[in-house]
Design a protein around this motif. Structure first.
Motif, PDB file in Angstrom:
ATOM      1  N   GLU A   1       0.825  -1.195   0.000  1.00 52.44           N
ATOM      2  CA  GLU A   1       0.000   0.000   0.000  1.00 52.44           C
ATOM      3  C   GLU A   1       0.868   1.257   0.000  1.00 52.44           C
ATOM      4  O   GLU A   1       0.589   2.219  -0.725  1.00 52.44           O
ATOM      5  CB  GLU A   1      -0.966  -0.049   1.179  1.00 52.44           C
ATOM      6  CG  GLU A   1      -1.845  -1.294   1.099  1.00 52.44           C
ATOM      7  CD  GLU A   1      -3.038  -1.300   2.019  1.00 52.44           C
ATOM      8  OE1 GLU A   1      -3.950  -2.104   1.762  1.00 52.44           O
ATOM      9  OE2 GLU A   1      -3.063  -0.518   2.992  1.00 52.44           O
TER      10      GLU A   1
ATOM     11  N   THR B   1      -4.754   2.244  -4.296  1.00 55.46           N
ATOM     12  CA  THR B   1      -5.095   2.964  -3.078  1.00 55.46           C
ATOM     13  C   THR B   1      -6.588   2.920  -2.777  1.00 55.46           C
ATOM     14  O   THR B   1      -6.989   2.870  -1.605  1.00 55.46           O
ATOM     15  CB  THR B   1      -4.591   4.416  -3.187  1.00 55.46           C
ATOM     16  OG1 THR B   1      -3.145   4.394  -3.166  1.00 55.46           O
ATOM     17  CG2 THR B   1      -5.083   5.278  -2.050  1.00 55.46           C
TER      18      THR B   1
ATOM     19  N   HIS C   1      -7.641   0.318  -0.356  1.00 61.22           N
ATOM     20  CA  HIS C   1      -7.060   0.318   0.989  1.00 61.22           C
ATOM     21  C   HIS C   1      -8.100   0.670   2.054  1.00 61.22           C
ATOM     22  O   HIS C   1      -7.843   0.478   3.239  1.00 61.22           O
ATOM     23  CB  HIS C   1      -5.908   1.323   1.090  1.00 61.22           C
ATOM     24  CG  HIS C   1      -4.802   1.086   0.120  1.00 61.22           C
ATOM     25  ND1 HIS C   1      -3.694   1.913   0.031  1.00 61.22           N
ATOM     26  CD2 HIS C   1      -4.616   0.128  -0.826  1.00 61.22           C
ATOM     27  CE1 HIS C   1      -2.888   1.467  -0.921  1.00 61.22           C
ATOM     28  NE2 HIS C   1      -3.434   0.396  -1.462  1.00 61.22           N
TER      29      HIS C   1
ATOM     30  N   ILE D   1      -5.764   6.623   5.119  1.00 59.59           N
ATOM     31  CA  ILE D   1      -5.170   5.279   5.047  1.00 59.59           C
ATOM     32  C   ILE D   1      -4.020   5.150   6.033  1.00 59.59           C
ATOM     33  O   ILE D   1      -3.810   4.069   6.612  1.00 59.59           O
ATOM     34  CB  ILE D   1      -4.723   4.976   3.607  1.00 59.59           C
ATOM     35  CG1 ILE D   1      -5.951   4.889   2.699  1.00 59.59           C
ATOM     36  CG2 ILE D   1      -3.934   3.665   3.540  1.00 59.59           C
ATOM     37  CD1 ILE D   1      -5.650   4.967   1.236  1.00 59.59           C
TER      38      ILE D   1
END
Length: 409
Positions: free
Chosen positions: A132, A168, A171, A232
């Protein structure tokens, strides 16, 4: 010969206070410094900030006035260390350039820790997170070219690839699925505790940085991207901090913090290419040896334990910043479509995951997708820095309903 910080005396506390001239260090040259020198600086700033925040929390939960005074004295000296370390970063670079360096730290430090971690359960946690961070680097690099008209290769210098990781937008998980089961403090190897503390500190620093610099941009896409990735980073800090056994005592954790600082300053002293910066790592190591001694005395007095029970007999092999390209590409091939469920990892886009995705992304593409779309519209393609040919995965996959994988306890 292995180095055991418990066997060495450092600079006495009453000789550690530095004046303004000594604190006024020259920053590195952003155009000529080794990118990994910058990574080491960023890492140690995160380590120092975590130690400071821990010391403050300890003081707020401690009724012993003598202990509070000892914590305050050491904490002030560590504040000076933090100022020296973080002030090595040049004021001539933008927050976005520093952001790309932060993500380079996240990628290569976490990948190295994952490679060296002896516990397969903890290894999986680092492998999951690094894919990530890898994608965040790619998104910010595209933003960088769009708003500053420069390429991230000048910052990462080919040491770290800039290609898509786990997208992303995938995530964003339900907060309950970011909480991992902790290691067992009584059986886990000391190096595993240091790894967990190091990565937690680095991610916490990144979270704090994005929370503060994101709204300073005028460009809407920049503000939006920092907001998305900042959320995130909250998930990542939850992911990593939950690995730490909550049964560790305050005294035990104090020793681990000081020991980890010794470990990292010693590591970077061994691997630093800039002699001036190496001298700072050496000085701070000699300060931390005395901070560790104080922590060990508190452990003996208040926990009735010897520090060797917490730290092990000697420092592990040095933490090393180095390219991890082949390792990361292997993870891309095998783990890109993972998400989390409870304390483990699955390839199944389960109900909680899908609800979270719909709540956040249901009205249109998230900023992490928009930044790539806008880059392609402006330049005809997205920005990538690949040193080993094209990315092997043409269409990066979302979690699919194909069953579960390991990683649960």
């Amino acid at each position: 010969m292995s180095f055991n910080p418990l066997e060495h005396r450092g600079i006495p506390l009453d000789r550690q206070l530095r004046n303004w001239r000594e604190l006024n260090v020259d920053p590195i040259d952003p155009d000529h410094a080794d990118p990994y020198t910058r990574c080491r600086i960023i890492t140690m700033n995160g380590i120092e900030v975590e130690a400071l925040m821990f010391s403050h929390q300890f003081a707020r939960n401690c009724a012993d006035m003598d202990v509070k005074r000892q914590l305050a004295e050491v904490r002030y000296l560590e504040q000076q260390q933090q100022k020296v370390v973080n002030w090595l970063l040049p004021g001539t670079v933008s927050a976005l350039e520093t952001t790309i360096a932060y993500e380079q730290v996240a990628v290569d430090l976490t990948a190295w820790v994952a490679r060296m971690e002896p516990d397969p359960y903890l290894t999986q946690a680092y492998q999951f997170g690094v894919l990530e961070d890898f994608d965040h680097l790619y998104r910010y690099a595209n933003l960088y070219e769009m708003i500053q008209h420069r390429k991230a290769e000048k910052i990462v210098n080919g040491l770290t690839e800039v290609i898509p990781g786990r997208p992303t937008k995938y995530h964003h998980r339900h907060p309950a699925d970011n909480v991992r089961a902790p290691y067992d403090r009584t059986t886990t190897a000391p190096i595993s505790k240091l790894h967990a503390l190091t990565i937690m500190s680095a991610e916490q620093q990144t979270m704090n940085f994005y929370m503060n610099v994101g709204p300073q941009y005028m460009e809407p896409i920049a503000r939006q991207l920092y907001q998305e990735i900042g959320l995130i980073e909250e998930e990542h800090v939850t992911h990593y901090e939950s690995l730490v056994d909550p049964g560790e005592t305050w005294w035990e954790r104090l020793v681990l913090h000081e020991y980890n600082e010794c470990y990292l300053y010693h590591s970077f002293m061994q691997t630093e290419s800039d002699r001036r910066i190496k001298a700072i790592w050496e000085l701070h190591l000699n300060m931390e040896l005395e901070h560790l001694r104080v922590a060990c005395d508190l452990l003996r007095t208040h926990d009735g334990r010897e520090p060797e029970e917490v730290t092990g007999p000697a420092l592990p092999e040095p933490v090393t910043f180095e390219p991890n390209k082949a390792y990361l590409r292997e993870l891309l091939d095998t783990q890109i479509d993972l998400t989390t469920l409870g304390e483990g990892y699955v390839r199944d886009a389960h109900e909680r995951f899908e609800r979270m995705q719909e709540a956040l992304n249901g009205d249109g593409p998230p900023p992490s997708e928009t930044v790539i779309d806008e880059h392609r519209e402006r330049f005809g393609q997205d920005y990538r820095l690949s040193t080993e040919g094209e990315h092997p995965v043409e269409e990066l996959r979302a979690p699919q309903p194909t069953g579960t994988t390991g990683g649960q306890r």
